[in-house]
Motif scaffolding. Sequence first.
Motif, PDB file in Angstrom:
ATOM      1  N   GLY A  32       7.826  21.542  -6.267  1.00 46.45           N
ATOM      2  CA  GLY A  32       9.176  21.191  -6.701  1.00 46.45           C
ATOM      3  C   GLY A  32       9.352  19.693  -6.591  1.00 46.45           C
ATOM      4  O   GLY A  32       8.554  18.911  -7.110  1.00 46.45           O
ATOM      5  N   ASN A  33      10.387  19.285  -5.851  1.00 47.81           N
ATOM      6  CA  ASN A  33      10.624  17.854  -5.622  1.00 47.81           C
ATOM      7  C   ASN A  33      10.042  17.385  -4.299  1.00 47.81           C
ATOM      8  O   ASN A  33      10.156  16.217  -3.945  1.00 47.81           O
ATOM      9  N   PHE A  34       9.427  18.317  -3.535  1.00 50.48           N
ATOM     10  CA  PHE A  34       8.919  17.952  -2.207  1.00 50.48           C
ATOM     11  C   PHE A  34       7.489  17.448  -2.288  1.00 50.48           C
ATOM     12  O   PHE A  34       6.632  18.052  -2.936  1.00 50.48           O
ATOM     13  N   VAL A  35       7.253  16.316  -1.617  1.00 50.61           N
ATOM     14  CA  VAL A  35       5.914  15.752  -1.481  1.00 50.61           C
ATOM     15  C   VAL A  35       5.645  15.564   0.008  1.00 50.61           C
ATOM     16  O   VAL A  35       6.439  14.948   0.716  1.00 50.61           O
ATOM     17  N   LEU A  36       4.548  16.106   0.491  1.00 50.39           N
ATOM     18  CA  LEU A  36       4.247  16.050   1.924  1.00 50.39           C
ATOM     19  C   LEU A  36       4.106  14.619   2.417  1.00 50.39           C
ATOM     20  O   LEU A  36       4.581  14.276   3.497  1.00 50.39           O
ATOM     21  N   GLY A  37       3.454  13.776   1.645  1.00 49.83           N
ATOM     22  CA  GLY A  37       3.232  12.388   2.057  1.00 49.83           C
ATOM     23  C   GLY A  37       1.883  12.213   2.717  1.00 49.83           C
ATOM     24  O   GLY A  37       1.353  13.142   3.343  1.00 49.83           O
ATOM     25  N   GLY A  38       1.331  11.016   2.585  1.00 52.85           N
ATOM     26  CA  GLY A  38      -0.015  10.757   3.079  1.00 52.85           C
ATOM     27  C   GLY A  38      -0.154  10.826   4.584  1.00 52.85           C
ATOM     28  O   GLY A  38      -1.193  11.262   5.102  1.00 52.85           O
ATOM     29  N   ILE A  39       0.873  10.412   5.331  1.00 49.30           N
ATOM     30  CA  ILE A  39       0.761  10.382   6.794  1.00 49.30           C
ATOM     31  C   ILE A  39       0.728  11.792   7.364  1.00 49.30           C
ATOM     32  O   ILE A  39      -0.153  12.131   8.173  1.00 49.30           O
ATOM     33  N   ALA A  40       1.679  12.639   6.948  1.00 49.26           N
ATOM     34  CA  ALA A  40       1.669  14.030   7.420  1.00 49.26           C
ATOM     35  C   ALA A  40       0.401  14.735   6.943  1.00 49.26           C
ATOM     36  O   ALA A  40      -0.194  15.538   7.675  1.00 49.26           O
ATOM     37  N   GLY A  41      -0.031  14.441   5.713  1.00 48.08           N
ATOM     38  CA  GLY A  41      -1.261  15.036   5.209  1.00 48.08           C
ATOM     39  C   GLY A  41      -2.473  14.637   6.037  1.00 48.08           C
ATOM     40  O   GLY A  41      -3.338  15.471   6.352  1.00 48.08           O
ATOM     41  N   ARG A 117       7.626  17.056  27.977  1.00 47.77           N
ATOM     42  CA  ARG A 117       7.802  15.720  27.409  1.00 47.77           C
ATOM     43  C   ARG A 117       7.114  15.546  26.069  1.00 47.77           C
ATOM     44  O   ARG A 117       7.657  14.959  25.129  1.00 47.77           O
ATOM     45  N   GLY A 118       5.887  16.038  25.964  1.00 47.86           N
ATOM     46  CA  GLY A 118       5.148  15.884  24.720  1.00 47.86           C
ATOM     47  C   GLY A 118       5.797  16.639  23.575  1.00 47.86           C
ATOM     48  O   GLY A 118       5.926  16.119  22.464  1.00 47.86           O
ATOM     49  N   THR A 119       6.201  17.881  23.824  1.00 47.35           N
ATOM     50  CA  THR A 119       6.848  18.678  22.780  1.00 47.35           C
ATOM     51  C   THR A 119       8.154  18.041  22.346  1.00 47.35           C
ATOM     52  O   THR A 119       8.486  18.010  21.150  1.00 47.35           O
ATOM     53  N   ALA A 120       8.928  17.521  23.314  1.00 43.14           N
ATOM     54  CA  ALA A 120      10.196  16.869  22.985  1.00 43.14           C
ATOM     55  C   ALA A 120       9.959  15.639  22.111  1.00 43.14           C
ATOM     56  O   ALA A 120      10.682  15.407  21.125  1.00 43.14           O
ATOM     57  N   ALA A 121       8.945  14.853  22.436  1.00 35.23           N
ATOM     58  CA  ALA A 121       8.647  13.668  21.633  1.00 35.23           C
ATOM     59  C   ALA A 121       8.178  14.063  20.236  1.00 35.23           C
ATOM     60  O   ALA A 121       8.543  13.432  19.240  1.00 35.23           O
ATOM     61  N   GLY A 122       7.367  15.117  20.134  1.00 32.90           N
ATOM     62  CA  GLY A 122       6.922  15.596  18.824  1.00 32.90           C
ATOM     63  C   GLY A 122       8.073  16.129  17.996  1.00 32.90           C
ATOM     64  O   GLY A 122       8.127  15.945  16.780  1.00 32.90           O
ATOM     65  N   LEU A 123       9.020  16.803  18.686  1.00 29.57           N
ATOM     66  CA  LEU A 123      10.230  17.297  18.018  1.00 29.57           C
ATOM     67  C   LEU A 123      11.016  16.130  17.419  1.00 29.57           C
ATOM     68  O   LEU A 123      11.509  16.207  16.289  1.00 29.57           O
ATOM     69  N   LEU A 128      13.074  13.858  13.119  1.00 28.12           N
ATOM     70  CA  LEU A 128      13.712  12.612  12.672  1.00 28.12           C
ATOM     71  C   LEU A 128      12.804  11.831  11.724  1.00 28.12           C
ATOM     72  O   LEU A 128      13.136  10.703  11.345  1.00 28.12           O
ATOM     73  N   THR A 129      11.668  12.415  11.386  1.00 28.49           N
ATOM     74  CA  THR A 129      10.666  11.807  10.481  1.00 28.49           C
ATOM     75  C   THR A 129      10.392  10.343  10.816  1.00 28.49           C
ATOM     76  O   THR A 129      10.426   9.472   9.960  1.00 28.49           O
ATOM     77  N   GLN A 130      10.140  10.085  12.087  1.00 29.47           N
ATOM     78  CA  GLN A 130       9.781   8.727  12.521  1.00 29.47           C
ATOM     79  C   GLN A 130       8.417   8.795  13.193  1.00 29.47           C
ATOM     80  O   GLN A 130       8.297   9.072  14.383  1.00 29.47           O
ATOM     81  N   SER A 131       7.366   8.551  12.401  1.00 30.67           N
ATOM     82  CA  SER A 131       5.989   8.701  12.889  1.00 30.67           C
ATOM     83  C   SER A 131       5.682   7.774  14.054  1.00 30.67           C
ATOM     84  O   SER A 131       4.819   8.077  14.886  1.00 30.67           O
ATOM     85  N   ARG A 450       0.691  -2.003   7.545  1.00 31.57           N
ATOM     86  CA  ARG A 450       1.636  -0.927   7.860  1.00 31.57           C
ATOM     87  C   ARG A 450       1.072   0.446   7.479  1.00 31.57           C
ATOM     88  O   ARG A 450       1.028   1.366   8.300  1.00 31.57           O
ATOM     89  N   ASP A 451       0.617   0.584   6.244  1.00 30.95           N
ATOM     90  CA  ASP A 451       0.192   1.899   5.754  1.00 30.95           C
ATOM     91  C   ASP A 451      -1.155   2.323   6.321  1.00 30.95           C
ATOM     92  O   ASP A 451      -1.323   3.461   6.778  1.00 30.95           O
ATOM     93  N   PHE A 452      -2.121   1.405   6.306  1.00 25.98           N
ATOM     94  CA  PHE A 452      -3.451   1.756   6.798  1.00 25.98           C
ATOM     95  C   PHE A 452      -3.440   1.918   8.312  1.00 25.98           C
ATOM     96  O   PHE A 452      -4.093   2.824   8.848  1.00 25.98           O
ATOM     97  N   GLY A 453      -2.692   1.055   9.005  1.00 30.10           N
ATOM     98  CA  GLY A 453      -2.614   1.165  10.459  1.00 30.10           C
ATOM     99  C   GLY A 453      -2.066   2.509  10.897  1.00 30.10           C
ATOM    100  O   GLY A 453      -2.618   3.166  11.798  1.00 30.10           O
ATOM    101  N   LEU A 454      -0.989   2.968  10.256  1.00 31.99           N
ATOM    102  CA  LEU A 454      -0.407   4.258  10.622  1.00 31.99           C
ATOM    103  C   LEU A 454      -1.325   5.409  10.236  1.00 31.99           C
ATOM    104  O   LEU A 454      -1.450   6.395  10.979  1.00 31.99           O
ATOM    105  N   ALA A 455      -1.982   5.298   9.085  1.00 31.81           N
ATOM    106  CA  ALA A 455      -2.884   6.372   8.650  1.00 31.81           C
ATOM    107  C   ALA A 455      -4.032   6.562   9.634  1.00 31.81           C
ATOM    108  O   ALA A 455      -4.360   7.699  10.016  1.00 31.81           O
TER     109      ALA A 455
END
Length: 569
Positions: A32-41, A117-123, A128-131, A450-455
Amino acid sequence: MELLQWLATQSSLVFLFVAVALGYFAGKLKVGNFVLGGIAGTLIVGVILGQVGVTIDTAVKDIFFALFIYAVGYQGGPQFFRALSLKSLNQLLSAAVMCLLGLFTVLAFAWGFELDRGTAAGLAAGGLTQSAIIGTAGETIQKLSVSTDLKSVMETNIAVGYAVCYIFGSIGPIIMITWFFPTIMRWDIRKEAIKLAEQMSGGATELEPGQFDAARRIDTRFYRLAIGTDWIGKSPQELDAAFEELALEAVLRAGQDLDLTQETRLHSGDIVAFTGLVSALETQPETFAAEVPAPDGYRLVLENRHIVLTNPEIADHRLQGLHHHVKSNALHDVFVTGVKRMGRDLPLLPNLQIHKGDELQLTGSPHDLGKVQASIGYPISAAAVTDFIFFGIGMTLGLLLGLIEFKLGGVPVSIGSGGGCLLSGLLFGWLRSTHPRYAALPTGAVNFLRDFGLAIFVGVVGISAGPQVLTTLQEQGVSLFLFGIGVTLIPQLIGFFFSYYILRIQNPIEALACVAGGRSANPGFAALMGKAGNATPVVTFTVTYAVANVLLTLWGPLIVGLVATNPSP
C-alpha cells in the motif's frame, strides 16, 4: 550451514554488508502506502543472519553510531538553535510537549507492566520511531553494575522492542495525520494546503498536482532592437534598470559581444539577450524589439549557484523583500529559483520567511552571482572539501562530553558518546551557519555519515542480538506490540489537542506538521506532503523535527536510569 559458519569465523564483516544490502532492498518494498525503510530492514535482516552465530567487534558499532549522531546534530544545528528563539516558541513547545508525552507514556508502560530497561528502551525506539535511542540506551546499559549476561539480554531486548514496535510506530502517524485528525476536525488537507500557499503567495491561486506555472519559469531569449526605438543611443545599464523582472545579459553587434560599460551606446539592429520570467519575456520587450533566434554558435553561460544564508540582516525577512536587504544592485539580475531547509525544498512563495542556514538557489551570470553571494552568505561549492580539523575537534568534544556522569535514582547515568556527539554536532552545525570559514562538512558527506553510520550500527545490533531474539519474541511479542501501539498513539492524541487549543497552532497544515515533526515521523510527514500536494508543511516540520531529534535521542539514557527493573538472569 557449515559454509556460513566458516565464513562467520573468517570474515564476519561480510554478513554486515549483506545485511545492509538486503535490508535496504527489503526496505524499499511497498505494501500500500507503507514502506518499511532501510534501517528497520537492515535490523530485521541482521537478526536473521545473526542466527548463524556471527561475532562482530562492538567497537565497529560504537564508531559508526558516533558518526551517525554527529551528522544528525550537524545537519539540524542551525534550525535547532533558531527554534529556541521567541519567534518559533509555540512550535518549540509543541515539539517538546510531544517528546515529553512520549517519554511519560513509555515510563508508564514500563512501570505498570514491569518491563526491564532494555525492553522499555526498545519500546521507545520503535514506538517513537527514533532509531538513535537504540544507541544512547545501549551505551548507558553497558555502564550499569550488572553482569555481562544481563547487559547482553537487555541489549537484545532493545533490538526486539524496536523491531516489534517500529512497524506500527511508522504506520500510526500516517493514520493519525492523514485520516484521523482531518476527519474529526473536518479538514480537507489539499484545500487547506492551497489556502496556506495562497496566503504565502499574496493571494495567487495554488496549482493542482501535475500543473505548473509556465509564467514563473526562467528563460533566456534574444531580441533585435527596432528602428527608431527610444532606447537607441542609451546605455545598456539604463535598459537593464528599466525592467525589474528582466536581466540584460549581453548586447551583440555584428555577431560580437559589446563591453557593457556606461560609455557603450545601443544602436538600431543590436541584438540584446534578456534572462527573466517567461511572462515578462513574452510581453515587455515587444514594445521596442522583435524576438530572434540565438545567433549560430553563440554561447551565453548562466549558472545555478547554491548559497547558504548567513547574513543576519537578511535572515527572518520575507523572500519578496530580499532585494531590499542585499547590498548589491546585481541582485536585480539574479533570480531566486529554489530554497531548501535541512535538505527539504520549501515553497517558493513571496511571503516565505527565510532563515539562517537556508540554502538559496540563485540563477544568473557568474559575474552577477559573484557580486551577490557576499551579501547573502557562502556558496556551497566552497564547502566541497571537509574541514577535518574541526571535524576531528567536534568528534573529540562529543566523546568527551559523553564521559560526564550523574546519578539518577542511584544509577550512574551519562548521555554517552551518542548524546555527546549529538550536542557537539549541533554546536558545530550552528557554527558553520554563522561563520562559514569554519567547520565545513558538505551536504553529501553529512548525508552519507548519517545514513551509512546508522545502517552499520543497526546491522551490528541485529546480528549480535540474533541468537536470542526468537526466544524473547515468543515471551513478549504480542504484549510488546500492544504497548507499542499505545506509545505511538497516546502522545499524538494529547499533543495534537494541546498544540491546537493551548498553543493556538490552529492552521490545519501547521498543526499536522507539528505532529509529524514532534514525533520525528518521516513516513507520516511524507504522507502529509502527498495529501497536501505542495511543500507548505515543510516550514513547520523542519522546526519541530530538529527539536524532536535532539530530545528523543536523549531519552535513551533517561529511560535506562528511571526504569529500575532488570531482566531475569
